[in-house]
Design a protein around this motif. Structure first.
Motif, PDB file in Angstrom:
ATOM      1  N   MET A  66      44.206  42.573  39.808  1.00  0.00           N
ATOM      2  CA  MET A  66      43.210  42.734  40.892  1.00  0.00           C
ATOM      3  C   MET A  66      43.704  42.025  42.154  1.00  0.00           C
ATOM      4  SD  MET A  66      40.070  43.680  41.773  1.00  0.00           S
ATOM      5  CE  MET A  66      39.249  43.470  43.332  1.00  0.00           C
ATOM      6  N   LYS A  67      43.778  42.757  43.264  1.00  0.00           N
ATOM      7  CA  LYS A  67      44.200  42.135  44.524  1.00  0.00           C
ATOM      8  C   LYS A  67      42.963  41.643  45.278  1.00  0.00           C
ATOM      9  CE  LYS A  67      47.204  42.699  48.474  1.00  0.00           C
ATOM     10  NZ  LYS A  67      47.936  41.442  48.481  1.00  0.00           N
ATOM     11  N   VAL A  68      42.971  40.371  45.601  1.00  0.00           N
ATOM     12  CA  VAL A  68      41.861  39.791  46.359  1.00  0.00           C
ATOM     13  C   VAL A  68      42.380  39.460  47.753  1.00  0.00           C
ATOM     14  CG1 VAL A  68      40.248  37.850  46.476  1.00  0.00           C
ATOM     15  CG2 VAL A  68      40.823  38.851  44.264  1.00  0.00           C
ATOM     16  N   THR A  69      41.663  39.935  48.768  1.00  0.00           N
ATOM     17  CA  THR A  69      42.045  39.609  50.147  1.00  0.00           C
ATOM     18  C   THR A  69      40.868  38.902  50.807  1.00  0.00           C
ATOM     19  OG1 THR A  69      41.129  41.591  51.186  1.00  0.00           O
ATOM     20  CG2 THR A  69      43.345  41.793  50.230  1.00  0.00           C
ATOM     21  N   LYS A  70      41.038  38.559  52.069  1.00  0.00           N
ATOM     22  CA  LYS A  70      39.965  37.868  52.796  1.00  0.00           C
ATOM     23  C   LYS A  70      38.716  38.725  52.931  1.00  0.00           C
ATOM     24  CE  LYS A  70      41.486  34.249  55.698  1.00  0.00           C
ATOM     25  NZ  LYS A  70      41.198  33.543  56.818  1.00  0.00           N
ATOM     26  N   ASP A  71      38.882  40.054  52.748  1.00  0.00           N
ATOM     27  CA  ASP A  71      37.735  40.962  52.871  1.00  0.00           C
ATOM     28  C   ASP A  71      37.034  41.209  51.541  1.00  0.00           C
ATOM     29  OD1 ASP A  71      38.204  41.305  55.582  1.00  0.00           O
ATOM     30  OD2 ASP A  71      39.727  42.836  55.188  1.00  0.00           O
ATOM     31  N   THR A  72      37.568  40.652  50.466  1.00  0.00           N
ATOM     32  CA  THR A  72      36.950  40.861  49.148  1.00  0.00           C
ATOM     33  C   THR A  72      35.729  39.949  49.014  1.00  0.00           C
ATOM     34  OG1 THR A  72      39.198  41.185  48.312  1.00  0.00           O
ATOM     35  CG2 THR A  72      37.443  40.942  46.670  1.00  0.00           C
ATOM     36  N   ARG A  73      34.626  40.559  48.612  1.00  0.00           N
ATOM     37  CA  ARG A  73      33.410  39.740  48.417  1.00  0.00           C
ATOM     38  C   ARG A  73      33.412  39.210  46.986  1.00  0.00           C
ATOM     39  NH1 ARG A  73      29.431  44.402  49.759  1.00  0.00           N
ATOM     40  NH2 ARG A  73      30.951  45.258  48.298  1.00  0.00           N
ATOM     41  N   VAL A  74      33.585  37.909  46.875  1.00  0.00           N
ATOM     42  CA  VAL A  74      33.710  37.287  45.550  1.00  0.00           C
ATOM     43  C   VAL A  74      32.445  36.486  45.241  1.00  0.00           C
ATOM     44  CG1 VAL A  74      35.025  35.662  44.136  1.00  0.00           C
ATOM     45  CG2 VAL A  74      36.230  37.156  45.752  1.00  0.00           C
ATOM     46  N   LEU A  75      31.883  36.774  44.074  1.00  0.00           N
ATOM     47  CA  LEU A  75      30.710  36.031  43.608  1.00  0.00           C
ATOM     48  C   LEU A  75      31.104  35.341  42.298  1.00  0.00           C
ATOM     49  CD1 LEU A  75      27.663  35.381  43.847  1.00  0.00           C
ATOM     50  CD2 LEU A  75      27.197  37.561  42.702  1.00  0.00           C
ATOM     51  N   VAL A  76      30.829  34.049  42.224  1.00  0.00           N
ATOM     52  CA  VAL A  76      31.229  33.272  41.035  1.00  0.00           C
ATOM     53  C   VAL A  76      29.978  32.743  40.342  1.00  0.00           C
ATOM     54  CG1 VAL A  76      32.563  31.261  40.249  1.00  0.00           C
ATOM     55  CG2 VAL A  76      33.387  32.590  42.202  1.00  0.00           C
ATOM     56  N   LEU A  77      29.992  32.773  39.023  1.00  0.00           N
ATOM     57  CA  LEU A  77      28.922  32.147  38.230  1.00  0.00           C
ATOM     58  C   LEU A  77      29.566  31.075  37.355  1.00  0.00           C
ATOM     59  CD1 LEU A  77      26.019  32.037  36.893  1.00  0.00           C
ATOM     60  CD2 LEU A  77      26.912  33.687  35.223  1.00  0.00           C
ATOM     61  N   THR A  78      29.084  29.845  37.462  1.00  0.00           N
ATOM     62  CA  THR A  78      29.652  28.800  36.608  1.00  0.00           C
ATOM     63  C   THR A  78      28.619  28.254  35.625  1.00  0.00           C
ATOM     64  OG1 THR A  78      29.122  27.016  38.161  1.00  0.00           O
ATOM     65  CG2 THR A  78      31.295  28.037  38.380  1.00  0.00           C
ATOM     66  N   GLY A  79      29.163  27.681  34.535  1.00  0.00           N
ATOM     67  CA  GLY A  79      28.333  27.011  33.536  1.00  0.00           C
ATOM     68  C   GLY A  79      28.956  25.672  33.182  1.00  0.00           C
TER      69      GLY A  79
END
Ligand code: OAD
Length: 239
Positions: A1-14
């Motif tokens: 998966m290529k992630v760039t500055k325009d990629t909307r990344v949502l993280v869920l942590t536990g």
């Protein structure tokens, strides 16, 4: 998966992301739920029945959280937010405050925080550090009502669900870190995000309960995998 500055990344942590900071998880061997029954310390009924015991549990956990420091996993997520800015959001089930301590700003604490409490009568919130914790059951400085930890208990509705729902519908990558995937609604987020088109990634010590919804799985410690993975994203986007 290529992630760039325009990629909307949502993280869920536990809890797993804070394990390397020395804080216990809930369900691993030696975890918090091995020595405490959920029904005794993490429900509104427990608080009504035995408020001193519940307060003691959270006072102790607050002290532990105060002593803990963010680890390389937390710091890598702060670096990711610094790179992505508004394209980054972080939902955490953790109440330890370590993401904020690491420098993350767009943090949603869906299960509340050990660092605050609120009045059961007038609902005013107070930082724990401003409260007299010598009292068995701390009282509200304003109205003398009974204070309670600002932590979401079983049977209560997690915070900020509307905002979380909107983010789940509008992310390109949904990454889950250090959570066993058994407590709902958080355990269902990966399914929602994937249904609405997100590529799903998980970083966890062990395979999770909801792993059928994960596209890319990294097995191991968050503090080792996240710095590598996030540096790889940032470095290859620049090329
Ligand atoms: P759990 O204790 O259920 O799961 C922690 C997960 O982290 C497990 O799958 C571990 O394999 C993994 N893990 C442990 N160390 C790790 C490491 N160094 N790196 C990566 N992964 C690691 O904790 P949560 O899923 O966060 O809710 O629990 C969810 C909710 O259940 C909590 O927010 C809490 C609890 O009851 C409430 O109190 C409402």
């Amino acid at each position: 998966m290529k992630v760039t500055k325009d990629t909307r990344v949502l993280v869920l942590t536990g809890a797993g992301i804070s394990a390397e900071s020395g804080l216990k998880t809930f369900r691993d061997a030696g975890g918090l739920w091995e020595n405490h029954r959920v029904e005794d310390v993490a429900t509104p009924e427990a608080f009504r029945r035995a408020p001193v015991m519940v307060w003691n549990f959270y006072k102790e956990r607050w002290q532990q959280a105060l002593q803990a420091k963010p680890n390389p996993g937390h710091l890598a997520l702060a670096k990711l937010e610094n790179w992505l800015q508004d394209n980054f959001h972080l939902i955490t089930q953790n109440v330890d405050g370590l993401h904020t301590a690491a420098g993350n700003k767009r943090v949603i604490e869906m299960h509340g925080s050990l660092h605050t409490c609120f009045c059961t009568r007038c609902h005013t919130r107070f930082p724990m550090k401003d409260i007299n914790l010598e009292e068995d059951i701390p009282l509200c400085p304003k109205c003398k009502g009974m204070l309670r930890p600002d932590v979401v208990w079983f049977g209560e509705v997690p915070y900020h669900l509307d905002k979380i729902d909107a983010l789940l519908h509008n992310c390109d990558v949904f990454m889950v870190v250090g959570t066993s995937g058994v407590v709902y609604p958080a355990a269902g987020f990966v399914m929602t995000a994937r249904y609405f088109g997100a590529h799903t990634i998980a970083v966890n010590l062990n395979p999770m309960e909801n792993s059928e919804f994960i596209d890319e799985f990294y097995q191991g410690k968050a503090g080792e995998i996240l710095p590598r993975l996030i540096d790889e994203w940032i470095n290859s986007a620049d090329k």
